[in-house]
Write an enzyme that holds these catalytic residues in place. Structure first.
Site, PDB file in Angstrom:
ATOM      1  N   ASP A 123     -35.094 -14.599  -1.040  1.00  0.00           N
ATOM      2  CA  ASP A 123     -35.723 -13.289  -0.914  1.00  0.00           C
ATOM      3  C   ASP A 123     -35.281 -12.410  -2.086  1.00  0.00           C
ATOM      4  OD1 ASP A 123     -36.961 -11.551   1.766  1.00  0.00           O
ATOM      5  OD2 ASP A 123     -36.174 -10.433   0.050  1.00  0.00           O
ATOM      6  N   HIS A 164     -43.677 -16.238   7.277  1.00  0.00           N
ATOM      7  CA  HIS A 164     -42.417 -16.603   6.614  1.00  0.00           C
ATOM      8  C   HIS A 164     -41.265 -16.375   7.568  1.00  0.00           C
ATOM      9  CE1 HIS A 164     -43.572 -12.456   5.687  1.00  0.00           C
ATOM     10  NE2 HIS A 164     -42.284 -12.150   5.735  1.00  0.00           N
TER      11      HIS A 164
HETATM   12  P1  AMP Z   1     -41.641  -9.093   5.667  1.00  0.00           P
HETATM   13  O1  AMP Z   1     -41.354  -7.623   5.461  1.00  0.00           O
HETATM   14  O2  AMP Z   1     -41.054  -9.670   6.915  1.00  0.00           O
HETATM   15  O3  AMP Z   1     -43.124  -9.372   5.523  1.00  0.00           O
HETATM   16  O4  AMP Z   1     -40.893  -9.860   4.504  1.00  0.00           O
HETATM   17  C1  AMP Z   1     -41.387  -9.947   3.201  1.00  0.00           C
HETATM   18  C2  AMP Z   1     -40.190 -10.296   2.347  1.00  0.00           C
HETATM   19  O5  AMP Z   1     -40.667 -10.787   1.117  1.00  0.00           O
HETATM   20  C3  AMP Z   1     -39.287  -9.102   2.041  1.00  0.00           C
HETATM   21  O6  AMP Z   1     -37.974  -9.382   2.551  1.00  0.00           O
HETATM   22  C4  AMP Z   1     -39.307  -9.022   0.516  1.00  0.00           C
HETATM   23  O7  AMP Z   1     -38.060  -8.688  -0.029  1.00  0.00           O
HETATM   24  C5  AMP Z   1     -39.748 -10.417   0.128  1.00  0.00           C
HETATM   25  N1  AMP Z   1     -40.444 -10.518  -1.145  1.00  0.00           N
HETATM   26  C6  AMP Z   1     -41.492  -9.779  -1.574  1.00  0.00           C
HETATM   27  N2  AMP Z   1     -41.905 -10.191  -2.785  1.00  0.00           N
HETATM   28  C7  AMP Z   1     -41.101 -11.240  -3.124  1.00  0.00           C
HETATM   29  C8  AMP Z   1     -41.016 -12.115  -4.258  1.00  0.00           C
HETATM   30  N3  AMP Z   1     -41.848 -12.000  -5.304  1.00  0.00           N
HETATM   31  N4  AMP Z   1     -40.062 -13.062  -4.260  1.00  0.00           N
HETATM   32  C9  AMP Z   1     -39.216 -13.200  -3.220  1.00  0.00           C
HETATM   33  N5  AMP Z   1     -39.255 -12.423  -2.114  1.00  0.00           N
HETATM   34  C10 AMP Z   1     -40.175 -11.455  -2.072  1.00  0.00           C
END
Ligand code: AMP
Ligand code: ZN
Length: 118
Positions: free
Chosen positions: A39, A107
């Site tokens: 993440d 995810h």
């Molecule tokens: P959620 O809020 O449960 O939908 O989680 C989405 C997650 O994706 C968050 O914890 C973000 O930090 C993570 N995230 C968003 N963009 C990226 C990226 N490009 N690479 C890795 N993690 C990401």
């Protein structure tokens, strides 16, 4: 039930683009079914996202249409936690905007690598 195909992706989806290698990520694990990467905004010493390669919008959609892959996500989380922290981990699926879901490709947040606060 939506039809599940080998190439079930959404061209506008951030995580589909990460799986396809169109957007860089820090890969932790990959097989035919799932992709796991760090993440970008970690909430624990080890914070990995495990996603199915096929696009489902959330964990309820995945459970309904491809339950075997949901089990495989849990097994993958266990493997990551065995490597990072003697198999102990927290598994979170934010489901829906008002529950904190911001990316609508299911995810699992795998939090591990240290003793976690309650
Ligand atoms: P959620 O809020 O449960 O939908 O989680 C989405 C997650 O994706 C968050 O914890 C973000 O930090 C993570 N995230 C968003 N963009 C990226 C990226 N490009 N690479 C890795 N993690 C990401
Ligand atoms: Zn997707």
């Amino acid at each position: 039930m939506t039809e599940k195909t080998a190439q079930h992706t959404d061209p506008d989806c951030l995580f589909c683009k990460i799986i396809a290698g169109q957007i860089p990520s820090d890969k932790v694990y990959e097989d035919d079914v799932v992709y796991a990467f760090k993440d970008i905004n970690p909430k624990a010493k080890v914070h990995v996202l495990v996603v199915p390669k096929n696009h489902y919008k959330d964990v309820a959609d995945l459970a309904e249409n491809d339950p075997k892959t949901l089990v495989h996500i849990v097994e993958t989380a266990k493997k990551i936690a065995e490597d990072a922290f003697h198999g102990n981990f927290r598994l979170i699926f934010n489901t829906g905007k008002d529950a904190g879901q911001s990316v609508f490709h299911v995810h699992a947040h795998v939090l591990t690598g240290e003793v976690l606060e309650e």
